[in-house]
Design an enzyme around this catalytic site. Structure first.
Site, PDB file in Angstrom:
ATOM      1  N   GLY A 143      -7.218   3.812   1.356  1.00  0.00           N
ATOM      2  CA  GLY A 143      -7.522   4.457   0.156  1.00  0.00           C
ATOM      3  C   GLY A 143      -6.609   4.995  -0.788  1.00  0.00           C
ATOM      4  O   GLY A 143      -6.037   5.034   0.486  1.00  0.00           O
ATOM      5  N   ASN A 195      -2.900   4.919 -11.739  1.00  0.00           N
ATOM      6  CA  ASN A 195      -4.022   3.945 -10.894  1.00  0.00           C
ATOM      7  C   ASN A 195      -5.486   3.439 -10.992  1.00  0.00           C
ATOM      8  O   ASN A 195      -6.187   4.496 -10.654  1.00  0.00           O
ATOM      9  CB  ASN A 195      -4.242   4.486  -9.406  1.00  0.00           C
ATOM     10  CG  ASN A 195      -4.458   3.222  -8.564  1.00  0.00           C
ATOM     11  OD1 ASN A 195      -4.189   1.768  -9.014  1.00  0.00           O
ATOM     12  ND2 ASN A 195      -4.394   3.592  -6.974  1.00  0.00           N
ATOM     13  N   GLY A 232       4.825  -4.330 -11.700  1.00  0.00           N
ATOM     14  CA  GLY A 232       4.703  -5.653 -10.750  1.00  0.00           C
ATOM     15  C   GLY A 232       5.373  -6.930 -10.386  1.00  0.00           C
ATOM     16  O   GLY A 232       5.277  -7.336 -10.475  1.00  0.00           O
ATOM     17  N   ALA A 274       0.322  -2.031  -2.091  1.00  0.00           N
ATOM     18  CA  ALA A 274       1.718  -2.131  -2.830  1.00  0.00           C
ATOM     19  C   ALA A 274       2.570  -0.526  -3.580  1.00  0.00           C
ATOM     20  O   ALA A 274       3.302  -0.120  -3.241  1.00  0.00           O
ATOM     21  CB  ALA A 274       1.853  -3.416  -3.812  1.00  0.00           C
ATOM     22  N   ASP A 282       1.271   2.144  -3.760  1.00  0.00           N
ATOM     23  CA  ASP A 282       0.319   3.497  -2.398  1.00  0.00           C
ATOM     24  C   ASP A 282       2.095   3.097  -2.068  1.00  0.00           C
ATOM     25  O   ASP A 282       2.314   4.434  -1.836  1.00  0.00           O
ATOM     26  CB  ASP A 282       0.010   3.639  -1.931  1.00  0.00           C
ATOM     27  CG  ASP A 282      -1.844   2.782  -3.235  1.00  0.00           C
ATOM     28  OD1 ASP A 282      -2.265   3.640  -4.049  1.00  0.00           O
ATOM     29  OD2 ASP A 282      -2.710   2.225  -2.333  1.00  0.00           O
TER      30      ASP A 282
END
Length: 296
Positions: free
Chosen positions: A27, A159, A221, A249, A251
């Protein structure tokens, strides 16, 4: 002891292992708490605020937190359980299928006293757009009201998971309100381009600075990272890696960056720490690396 508290939803994760599936726990904000616990020293307590059910899967999550040294700040719901998601991979990039409509975490902000107790004395509080998206409107108001009054630093990762929101306009309004409360904002440019129509990472950076954040870092990214920390501006091109699985990635980047900043490191060193951790995580299947591997 100093306190880092993350707020959000733990889910069961199904990750592909050839023709089989492996079950784990993950999560977005929980992933950040996991990596923060591995990186922060013993003078830091790391807590995770959520709601779980009374079933065996919820017990498994609670056991995992305790074994990892993460303090559970958990309420137990009598009739709900935890959500489930499955990872789909294509050339290392991931997409997800979710089963979370009855997640107990949707009730994590139902009780103001319990929520306030978990946040009390926190030096840093981390939440995400997913945290806000899963809550009913009154829960969002309750949580954001408490965060506005919190003495510690508020860290917000927007997010975006647009399917979790009622509509894009609500997402924009709530995200903007949360960012106006936050001290540190950690957006991803692709999300901001989708939701706000930002043409460049610089537009994203300036918009969040204009909302009052003192520290904004725009992830891109694997592309150039833009940041403003106080009066310091940075634009860093960091080495790219070929991913096995990009789950977690952002997180893990958040955790590496925040752990370094909370330990007193400068912005560039913290960005490099976040990048180095994320580069290791994307070469690992699933969201969570074992604690011993993180510290190695």
């Amino acid at each position: 002891m100093k306190r880092f508290v993350a707020i959000g939803e733990c889910m069961m994760e199904l990750s592909p292992q050839g023709d089989l599936w492996q079950m784990n726990v993950a999560g977005d904000t929980f992933n950040t708490a996991w990596y923060a616990r591995a990186l922060l020293g013993p003078d830091w307590e790391v807590g995770y605020q959520t709601a779980l059910g009374l079933d065996g899967f919820s017990d498994r999550v609670l056991d995992l937190m305790q074994a990892a040294g993460i303090r559970p700040l958990v309420t137990r719901h009598p009739s709900r359980s935890i959500g489930l998601y499955a990872i789909h991979l294509h050339q290392g990039e991931r997409s997800f299928s979710y089963w979370r409509s009855q997640s107990a975490a949707r009730t994590l902000a139902d009780d103001a006293a319990t929520l306030a107790s978990g946040l009390a004395g926190a030096d840093a509080i981390h939440l995400s757009g997913i945290t806000l998206a899963i809550l009913p409107p009154e829960g969002r108001d309750r949580l954001l009201g408490l965060l506005q009054a919190a003495p510690g630093q508020v860290v917000f990762d927007p997010n975006l998971r647009l399917k979790l929101w009622e509509d894009p306009q609500t997402a924009r309004e709530v995200m903007t309100r949360a960012a106006s409360i936050a001290d540190i904002v950690l957006p991803s440019f692709d999300d901001e381009a989708t939701l706000f129509g930002d043409a460049t990472p610089k537009v994203t950076l300036d918009r969040y600075l204009g909302l009052g954040a003192s520290e904004v870092l725009v992830k891109n990214g694997g592309g150039q990272i833009l940041a403003r920390v106080g009066a310091e501006s940075l634009a860093l091109d960091l080495p790219r890696v070929t991913p096995l699985d990009t789950t977690g990635a952002g997180d893990s980047f958040n955790a590496g960056y925040l752990a370094a900043r909370l330990a007193g490191q400068g912005a560039e060193a913290a960005i490099r720490a976040g990048h180095d951790l994320a580069a290791r995580v994307v070469r690992h299947a699933g969201a969570l690396m074992p604690m011993e591997d993180i510290r190695a």
